[in-house]
Design a protein around this motif. Structure first.
Motif, PDB file in Angstrom:
ATOM      1  N   LEU A  34       0.817  -1.219   0.000  1.00 52.47           N
ATOM      2  CA  LEU A  34       0.000   0.000   0.000  1.00 52.47           C
ATOM      3  C   LEU A  34       0.849   1.268   0.000  1.00 52.47           C
ATOM      4  CD1 LEU A  34      -2.813  -0.864   2.565  1.00 52.47           C
ATOM      5  CD2 LEU A  34      -2.999  -0.750   0.073  1.00 52.47           C
ATOM      6  N   ARG A  35       2.058   1.173   0.495  1.00 53.25           N
ATOM      7  CA  ARG A  35       2.913   2.349   0.613  1.00 53.25           C
ATOM      8  C   ARG A  35       3.867   2.532  -0.563  1.00 53.25           C
ATOM      9  NH1 ARG A  35       0.702   0.906   4.934  1.00 53.25           N
ATOM     10  NH2 ARG A  35       0.369   2.232   6.722  1.00 53.25           N
ATOM     11  N   VAL A  39       2.196   1.782  -8.120  1.00 54.67           N
ATOM     12  CA  VAL A  39       0.996   1.005  -8.424  1.00 54.67           C
ATOM     13  C   VAL A  39       0.381   1.540  -9.718  1.00 54.67           C
ATOM     14  CG1 VAL A  39      -1.276   0.284  -7.611  1.00 54.67           C
ATOM     15  CG2 VAL A  39       0.572   0.627  -5.963  1.00 54.67           C
ATOM     16  N   ARG A  40       0.100   0.640 -10.647  1.00 51.69           N
ATOM     17  CA  ARG A  40      -0.508   1.028 -11.928  1.00 51.69           C
ATOM     18  C   ARG A  40      -2.010   0.707 -11.861  1.00 51.69           C
ATOM     19  NH1 ARG A  40       2.692   1.817 -16.496  1.00 51.69           N
ATOM     20  NH2 ARG A  40       0.945   0.941 -17.654  1.00 51.69           N
ATOM     21  N   PHE A  41      -2.779   1.655 -11.355  1.00 51.93           N
ATOM     22  CA  PHE A  41      -4.206   1.414 -11.138  1.00 51.93           C
ATOM     23  C   PHE A  41      -4.975   1.151 -12.427  1.00 51.93           C
ATOM     24  CE2 PHE A  41      -3.117   3.471  -7.101  1.00 51.93           C
ATOM     25  CZ  PHE A  41      -3.635   2.523  -6.236  1.00 51.93           C
ATOM     26  N   LEU A  42      -4.487   1.649 -13.548  1.00 50.83           N
ATOM     27  CA  LEU A  42      -5.156   1.383 -14.824  1.00 50.83           C
ATOM     28  C   LEU A  42      -5.076  -0.085 -15.214  1.00 50.83           C
ATOM     29  CD1 LEU A  42      -4.071   4.496 -16.915  1.00 50.83           C
ATOM     30  CD2 LEU A  42      -6.370   3.965 -16.091  1.00 50.83           C
ATOM     31  N   ASP A  43      -4.112  -0.805 -14.663  1.00 51.36           N
ATOM     32  CA  ASP A  43      -3.919  -2.215 -15.014  1.00 51.36           C
ATOM     33  C   ASP A  43      -4.650  -3.184 -14.086  1.00 51.36           C
ATOM     34  OD1 ASP A  43      -2.245  -1.338 -17.046  1.00 51.36           O
ATOM     35  OD2 ASP A  43      -0.421  -1.645 -15.879  1.00 51.36           O
ATOM     36  N   LEU A  44      -5.307  -2.678 -13.051  1.00 55.98           N
ATOM     37  CA  LEU A  44      -5.962  -3.549 -12.078  1.00 55.98           C
ATOM     38  C   LEU A  44      -7.346  -3.968 -12.544  1.00 55.98           C
ATOM     39  CD1 LEU A  44      -5.140  -1.739  -8.710  1.00 55.98           C
ATOM     40  CD2 LEU A  44      -3.882  -3.588  -9.829  1.00 55.98           C
ATOM     41  N   GLY A  45      -7.716  -5.184 -12.221  1.00 61.88           N
ATOM     42  CA  GLY A  45      -9.078  -5.652 -12.435  1.00 61.88           C
ATOM     43  C   GLY A  45      -9.962  -5.198 -11.278  1.00 61.88           C
ATOM     44  N   PHE A  46     -11.256  -5.436 -11.393  1.00 61.17           N
ATOM     45  CA  PHE A  46     -12.192  -4.948 -10.380  1.00 61.17           C
ATOM     46  C   PHE A  46     -11.874  -5.481  -8.989  1.00 61.17           C
ATOM     47  CE2 PHE A  46     -16.084  -5.415  -7.867  1.00 61.17           C
ATOM     48  CZ  PHE A  46     -16.361  -4.079  -7.682  1.00 61.17           C
ATOM     49  N   TYR A  47     -11.602  -6.782  -8.871  1.00 63.43           N
ATOM     50  CA  TYR A  47     -11.357  -7.350  -7.539  1.00 63.43           C
ATOM     51  C   TYR A  47     -10.055  -6.826  -6.942  1.00 63.43           C
ATOM     52  CZ  TYR A  47     -15.236 -10.414  -8.597  1.00 63.43           C
ATOM     53  OH  TYR A  47     -16.473 -10.887  -8.918  1.00 63.43           O
ATOM     54  N   GLU A  48      -9.085  -6.526  -7.776  1.00 66.96           N
ATOM     55  CA  GLU A  48      -7.844  -5.925  -7.285  1.00 66.96           C
ATOM     56  C   GLU A  48      -8.102  -4.489  -6.819  1.00 66.96           C
ATOM     57  OE1 GLU A  48      -4.448  -8.118  -9.899  1.00 66.96           O
ATOM     58  OE2 GLU A  48      -5.872  -6.853 -10.962  1.00 66.96           O
ATOM     59  N   ALA A  51      -9.768  -4.723  -3.569  1.00 65.38           N
ATOM     60  CA  ALA A  51      -8.796  -5.094  -2.533  1.00 65.38           C
ATOM     61  C   ALA A  51      -8.003  -3.891  -2.059  1.00 65.38           C
ATOM     62  CB  ALA A  51      -7.843  -6.166  -3.069  1.00 65.38           C
ATOM     63  N   TYR A  52      -7.577  -3.037  -2.986  1.00 70.49           N
ATOM     64  CA  TYR A  52      -6.832  -1.844  -2.587  1.00 70.49           C
ATOM     65  C   TYR A  52      -7.699  -0.902  -1.764  1.00 70.49           C
ATOM     66  CZ  TYR A  52      -2.332  -2.456  -4.804  1.00 70.49           C
ATOM     67  OH  TYR A  52      -1.074  -2.897  -5.102  1.00 70.49           O
ATOM     68  N   VAL A 100      -5.744   9.053  -6.396  1.00 70.78           N
ATOM     69  CA  VAL A 100      -5.840  10.123  -5.393  1.00 70.78           C
ATOM     70  C   VAL A 100      -6.013   9.521  -4.006  1.00 70.78           C
ATOM     71  CG1 VAL A 100      -7.252  12.070  -4.598  1.00 70.78           C
ATOM     72  CG2 VAL A 100      -6.717  11.823  -7.037  1.00 70.78           C
ATOM     73  N   MET A 101      -6.884   8.517  -3.875  1.00 66.39           N
ATOM     74  CA  MET A 101      -7.094   7.871  -2.573  1.00 66.39           C
ATOM     75  C   MET A 101      -5.800   7.241  -2.071  1.00 66.39           C
ATOM     76  SD  MET A 101      -9.741   4.835  -1.646  1.00 66.39           S
ATOM     77  CE  MET A 101     -10.057   4.369   0.037  1.00 66.39           C
ATOM     78  N   HIS A 102      -5.085   6.591  -2.952  1.00 73.18           N
ATOM     79  CA  HIS A 102      -3.841   5.925  -2.582  1.00 73.18           C
ATOM     80  C   HIS A 102      -2.768   6.911  -2.157  1.00 73.18           C
ATOM     81  CE1 HIS A 102       0.129   4.118  -3.803  1.00 73.18           C
ATOM     82  NE2 HIS A 102      -0.328   3.182  -2.994  1.00 73.18           N
ATOM     83  N   SER A 103      -2.730   8.080  -2.767  1.00 77.93           N
ATOM     84  CA  SER A 103      -1.645   9.029  -2.504  1.00 77.93           C
ATOM     85  C   SER A 103      -1.914   9.959  -1.332  1.00 77.93           C
ATOM     86  CB  SER A 103      -1.337   9.851  -3.749  1.00 77.93           C
ATOM     87  OG  SER A 103      -2.426  10.674  -4.082  1.00 77.93           O
ATOM     88  N   THR A 104      -3.152   9.971  -0.828  1.00 79.51           N
ATOM     89  CA  THR A 104      -3.458  10.914   0.259  1.00 79.51           C
ATOM     90  C   THR A 104      -3.610  10.272   1.597  1.00 79.51           C
ATOM     91  OG1 THR A 104      -5.788  10.807  -0.294  1.00 79.51           O
ATOM     92  CG2 THR A 104      -4.547  12.668  -1.115  1.00 79.51           C
TER      93      THR A 104
END
Length: 104
Positions: A34-35, A39-48, A51-52, A100-104
């Motif tokens: 998480l830190r 992370v390439r969020f464009l490459d994640l599927g829905f369940y990934e 999970a994040y 944005v959620m991941h970076s804040t």
């Protein structure tokens, strides 16, 4: 964490027996992962993605604090993604919101 045995899709978890199976896998996103900034969020599927989001909220103990029901959480995130992407904006979309959620 990886989710190779779960096919990503945007489908909703609509049965009680399927929700625990998927949410057991959500615990695989570690604090260390998480830190990371790569992370390439464009490459994640829905369940990934799910999970994040779950892991970020859980990292701050917000899942327990808000007493979030996992099935309702899934439905909320599914609808949020659907509405966030409704205008097909190439930048302000669900992946951008996750960044944005991941970076804040």
């Amino acid at each position: 964490g990886t989710f190779s045995d779960v096919s990503p899709g945007g489908e909703n978890l609509d049965t009680e027996e399927s929700a625990p199976h998927i949410f057991d896998k959500l615990n695989t996103v570690s604090h260390q992962t998480l830190r990371q900034w790569n992370v390439r969020f464009l490459d994640l599927g829905f369940y990934e993605e799910l999970a994040y989001i779950y892991s970020i909220l859980n990292d701050f103990d917000l899942i327990n604090w808000a007493k979030l029901d996992l099935k309702e959480f899934n439905t909320f995130v599914s609808q949020l993604k659907k509405l966030y992407n409704a205008n097909s904006n190439p930048f302000h979309n669900f992946s951008h919101g996750m960044t944005v959620m991941h970076s804040t």
